[in-house]
Structures are given as C-alpha cells and as structure tokens.
Motif scaffolding. Structure first.
Motif, PDB file in Angstrom:
ATOM      1  N   LEU A   1       0.822  -1.206   0.000  1.00 36.82           N
ATOM      2  CA  LEU A   1       0.000   0.000   0.000  1.00 36.82           C
ATOM      3  C   LEU A   1       0.862   1.264   0.000  1.00 36.82           C
ATOM      4  O   LEU A   1       0.590   2.220  -0.727  1.00 36.82           O
ATOM      5  N   THR A   2       1.922   1.247   0.804  1.00 35.71           N
ATOM      6  CA  THR A   2       2.834   2.391   0.854  1.00 35.71           C
ATOM      7  C   THR A   2       3.517   2.590  -0.493  1.00 35.71           C
ATOM      8  O   THR A   2       3.629   3.724  -0.979  1.00 35.71           O
ATOM      9  N   LEU A   3       3.974   1.493  -1.093  1.00 34.08           N
ATOM     10  CA  LEU A   3       4.622   1.594  -2.405  1.00 34.08           C
ATOM     11  C   LEU A   3       3.655   2.133  -3.456  1.00 34.08           C
ATOM     12  O   LEU A   3       4.036   2.952  -4.289  1.00 34.08           O
ATOM     13  N   GLN A   4       2.402   1.682  -3.412  1.00 34.80           N
ATOM     14  CA  GLN A   4       1.416   2.184  -4.372  1.00 34.80           C
ATOM     15  C   GLN A   4       1.266   3.698  -4.234  1.00 34.80           C
ATOM     16  O   GLN A   4       1.239   4.414  -5.234  1.00 34.80           O
ATOM     17  N   GLU A   5       1.161   4.161  -3.004  1.00 36.34           N
ATOM     18  CA  GLU A   5       1.045   5.610  -2.776  1.00 36.34           C
ATOM     19  C   GLU A   5       2.285   6.351  -3.265  1.00 36.34           C
ATOM     20  O   GLU A   5       2.190   7.396  -3.905  1.00 36.34           O
ATOM     21  N   ARG A   6       3.445   5.809  -2.968  1.00 35.82           N
ATOM     22  CA  ARG A   6       4.683   6.465  -3.392  1.00 35.82           C
ATOM     23  C   ARG A   6       4.827   6.453  -4.907  1.00 35.82           C
ATOM     24  O   ARG A   6       5.363   7.393  -5.488  1.00 35.82           O
ATOM     25  N   PHE A   7       4.355   5.390  -5.545  1.00 34.80           N
ATOM     26  CA  PHE A   7       4.401   5.359  -7.011  1.00 34.80           C
ATOM     27  C   PHE A   7       3.508   6.431  -7.600  1.00 34.80           C
ATOM     28  O   PHE A   7       3.863   7.063  -8.590  1.00 34.80           O
ATOM     29  N   ARG A   8       2.358   6.613  -7.003  1.00 34.05           N
ATOM     30  CA  ARG A   8       1.464   7.660  -7.496  1.00 34.05           C
ATOM     31  C   ARG A   8       2.115   9.037  -7.338  1.00 34.05           C
ATOM     32  O   ARG A   8       1.918   9.922  -8.153  1.00 34.05           O
ATOM     33  N   GLU A   9       2.892   9.190  -6.270  1.00 39.16           N
ATOM     34  CA  GLU A   9       3.534  10.472  -5.998  1.00 39.16           C
ATOM     35  C   GLU A   9       4.849  10.653  -6.764  1.00 39.16           C
ATOM     36  O   GLU A   9       5.103  11.704  -7.341  1.00 39.16           O
ATOM     37  N   TRP A  10       5.698   9.634  -6.781  1.00 36.20           N
ATOM     38  CA  TRP A  10       7.059   9.771  -7.320  1.00 36.20           C
ATOM     39  C   TRP A  10       7.276   9.061  -8.658  1.00 36.20           C
ATOM     40  O   TRP A  10       8.289   9.304  -9.318  1.00 36.20           O
TER      41      TRP A  10
ATOM     42  N   ILE B   1      15.569   4.233  -8.082  1.00 38.99           N
ATOM     43  CA  ILE B   1      16.307   4.116  -6.817  1.00 38.99           C
ATOM     44  C   ILE B   1      16.261   2.687  -6.288  1.00 38.99           C
ATOM     45  O   ILE B   1      17.284   2.100  -5.965  1.00 38.99           O
ATOM     46  N   LYS B   2      15.093   2.109  -6.210  1.00 36.61           N
ATOM     47  CA  LYS B   2      14.938   0.795  -5.590  1.00 36.61           C
ATOM     48  C   LYS B   2      15.482  -0.344  -6.447  1.00 36.61           C
ATOM     49  O   LYS B   2      15.807  -1.401  -5.926  1.00 36.61           O
TER      50      LYS B   2
ATOM     51  N   ALA C   1      -0.163   0.289  -8.921  1.00 35.60           N
ATOM     52  CA  ALA C   1      -0.367   1.744  -8.947  1.00 35.60           C
ATOM     53  C   ALA C   1      -0.728   2.235 -10.348  1.00 35.60           C
ATOM     54  O   ALA C   1      -0.921   3.423 -10.556  1.00 35.60           O
ATOM     55  N   HIS C   2      -0.791   1.310 -11.301  1.00 34.21           N
ATOM     56  CA  HIS C   2      -1.127   1.613 -12.695  1.00 34.21           C
ATOM     57  C   HIS C   2      -0.175   2.642 -13.305  1.00 34.21           C
ATOM     58  O   HIS C   2      -0.588   3.523 -14.050  1.00 34.21           O
ATOM     59  N   LEU C   3       1.111   2.458 -12.987  1.00 35.15           N
ATOM     60  CA  LEU C   3       2.145   3.287 -13.600  1.00 35.15           C
ATOM     61  C   LEU C   3       2.160   2.977 -15.093  1.00 35.15           C
ATOM     62  O   LEU C   3       2.044   1.818 -15.496  1.00 35.15           O
ATOM     63  N   SER C   4       2.299   3.989 -15.911  1.00 34.61           N
ATOM     64  CA  SER C   4       2.308   3.807 -17.364  1.00 34.61           C
ATOM     65  C   SER C   4       3.435   2.854 -17.763  1.00 34.61           C
ATOM     66  O   SER C   4       4.551   2.938 -17.247  1.00 34.61           O
ATOM     67  N   LEU C   5       3.148   1.955 -18.695  1.00 37.31           N
ATOM     68  CA  LEU C   5       4.092   0.899 -19.058  1.00 37.31           C
ATOM     69  C   LEU C   5       5.373   1.429 -19.703  1.00 37.31           C
ATOM     70  O   LEU C   5       6.457   0.943 -19.387  1.00 37.31           O
ATOM     71  N   ALA C   6       5.300   2.411 -20.580  1.00 31.34           N
ATOM     72  CA  ALA C   6       6.492   2.907 -21.283  1.00 31.34           C
ATOM     73  C   ALA C   6       7.530   3.499 -20.316  1.00 31.34           C
ATOM     74  O   ALA C   6       8.697   3.102 -20.345  1.00 31.34           O
ATOM     75  N   PRO C   7       7.158   4.426 -19.425  1.00 34.06           N
ATOM     76  CA  PRO C   7       8.156   4.934 -18.477  1.00 34.06           C
ATOM     77  C   PRO C   7       8.642   3.849 -17.518  1.00 34.06           C
ATOM     78  O   PRO C   7       9.805   3.838 -17.114  1.00 34.06           O
ATOM     79  N   PHE C   8       7.746   2.926 -17.172  1.00 39.17           N
ATOM     80  CA  PHE C   8       8.130   1.806 -16.316  1.00 39.17           C
ATOM     81  C   PHE C   8       9.240   0.983 -16.963  1.00 39.17           C
ATOM     82  O   PHE C   8      10.254   0.685 -16.338  1.00 39.17           O
TER      83      PHE C   8
END
Length: 192
Positions: free
Chosen positions: A96-105, A112-113, A130-137
């Motif tokens: 849950l914390t990682l999801q929030e941080r992904f949305r933020e950072w 980093i990780k 967190a549904h981070l966009s695939l291309a930047p991921f």
C-alpha cells in the motif's frame, strides 16, 4: 559445506546451460523469485571475465522482461497472484505504501529501488498495482537494472582475480553478508 556449494556454483556457472539459468533467474527475480540473479552472474563472470558485459546484457534484458510480468501481475492479477506473494512476506502495508509512493514519485522509485537489495518483484508488482504507465516503467527498469548489472560486471571484469580470491578465502563471511543483505532488503520493505 559452503566450499562444496561454492565449487558447485562455479561449475554450474561454467556449464553450457548457465546462460539459460541466468536468464531464467533474472526473469523470475523481477516477478516472483526471491533470489537475485547475482548468485549466477557473479560466478559466471568470474569463470569467464571476457563475457562480463554479454552476461550483464542477458541479465538486464531478462530482468526487464520479468519486470513486465510483475507489472502485469500488479495491474491485472493483484488479488490472485500478487497478494499471496505479498502475504508470504507479510508486506501488505508495504504494498500500500509503495502504491502511494508510485502515485507520488513514479519512475523515481524504480530508479532508486532497482539498485538496492530490496526484492525487485515488489517494485514491479507495486508499479502495476499503482497503474504506472508501461512505457516509463520499462525505461526506468532498463536503466536501473542495466546500471546494476553492468556495474557489477565491470567491477568483476576489472578486479575479478582479487575478488575471487577474497570470496574463496572468506566464503563464510561473503555468504553471511549476502544473506544479511537479502534479509535486510526484505526487512527494509516494512519501513519504506
């Protein structure tokens, strides 16, 4: 016992199937497997330092492909596949914390990780959750994993003989430090 295990890993690292196992471990580590590909990469580079960068490239490509699987697990199969892994590590709050941080950072977390001993599968699954966009991921995974594996390969290529001698002289210490880093990475997940 450690000496026999080390000799066996070195022998496996020099075998004709070692590259396949390196790719399989790098792929699996980015999505489901708990051990980093360093366990194969280090002895393989030490066995043949001239192939260091080729092995780092294989490790990087396989890890990025495995990261896509981790992202898919987080995006589409979170409840069915990811949560059993997360529960196994008692890392529900961490997810849950990682999801929030992904949305933020966003990708900065991956950059980093991906260099730390924190299991990369948590980063990839959380990215998908967190549904981070695939291309930047994908770009961030390629940069961070490539940096990690190519730096390790370069150091082993340049300083291989002294590193190998140190490992062989201090095998219990090296094994202990490796285990400590692995456990430390998992424990650090609770405080992210």
């Amino acid at each position: 016992m450690l000496d026999r295990l080390y000799a066996r890993i070195i022998a496996l690292a020099a075998s004709r199937h070692a590259v396949i196992w390196l790719a399989v471990i790098a792929f699996a580590e980015a999505s489901v497997f708990p051990l980093p590909p360093d366990i194969m990469l280090v002895p393989m580079v030490l066995a043949c330092r001239a192939r260091a960068f080729r092995l780092a490239a294989i490790c990087t490509v396989a890890s990025v492909c495995g990261a896509v699987l981790g992202w898919v697990i987080g995006s589409f199969l979170l409840e069915y596949l990811a949560m059993p892994i997360v529960r196994f590590y008692h890392a529900q709050n961490t997810l849950l914390t990682l999801q929030e941080r992904f949305r933020e950072w966003g990708v900065w977390i991956i950059l980093i990780k991906g260099l730390t001993p924190i299991p990369f599968k948590f980063v990839t699954i959380a990215s998908g959750a967190a549904h981070l966009s695939l291309a930047p991921f994908l770009l961030a995974c390629a940069v961070t994993r490539g940096a990690r594996f190519f730096l390790l390969a370069a150091l082993l290529r340049r300083f291989g003989a002294p590193i190998q001698a140190f490992i062989e002289r201090r095998l219990p210490l090296v094994a202990g430090l490796f285990a400590l880093a692995l456990v430390g990475g998992i424990v650090a997940l609770k405080y992210i």
